[in-house]
Write a protein that holds these residues in place. Sequence first.
Motif, PDB file in Angstrom:
ATOM      1  N   GLY A 172       4.751  -2.120  -0.256  1.00  0.00           N
ATOM      2  CA  GLY A 172       4.715  -1.480  -1.573  1.00  0.00           C
ATOM      3  C   GLY A 172       4.544   0.021  -1.491  1.00  0.00           C
ATOM      4  N   THR A 212       7.669   1.675  -0.046  1.00  0.00           N
ATOM      5  CA  THR A 212       8.759   1.709  -1.018  1.00  0.00           C
ATOM      6  C   THR A 212       8.581   2.862  -1.999  1.00  0.00           C
ATOM      7  N   GLU A 213       7.372   3.031  -2.516  1.00  0.00           N
ATOM      8  CA  GLU A 213       7.118   4.116  -3.471  1.00  0.00           C
ATOM      9  C   GLU A 213       7.382   5.487  -2.849  1.00  0.00           C
ATOM     10  N   LEU A 252      12.708  -6.171  -1.865  1.00  0.00           N
ATOM     11  CA  LEU A 252      12.226  -4.964  -1.185  1.00  0.00           C
ATOM     12  C   LEU A 252      13.370  -4.316  -0.430  1.00  0.00           C
TER      13      LEU A 252
END
Length: 66
Positions: A13, A16-17, A59
């Motif tokens: 997560g 990805t950001e 993802l």
Amino acid sequence: MARNYEPRSVASGETTEVLIFLMDQPSPSPAVRSTIEGGVSWPREVALRDPAAEGTERLCAVVGRR
């Protein structure tokens, strides 16, 4: 009592950001481009291929966008 270790995990997560932020930059430097390429390849290298890990395709789709 607290544990004295942290179980291994894939923290996709946060990766990805950061990658989305970097990809949104208007004129990324060569260093930023290299960082993006490395960040995109990382989830592919550590991808879980187990049916119990359903949903990881999303993802890869997000991280793989150009």
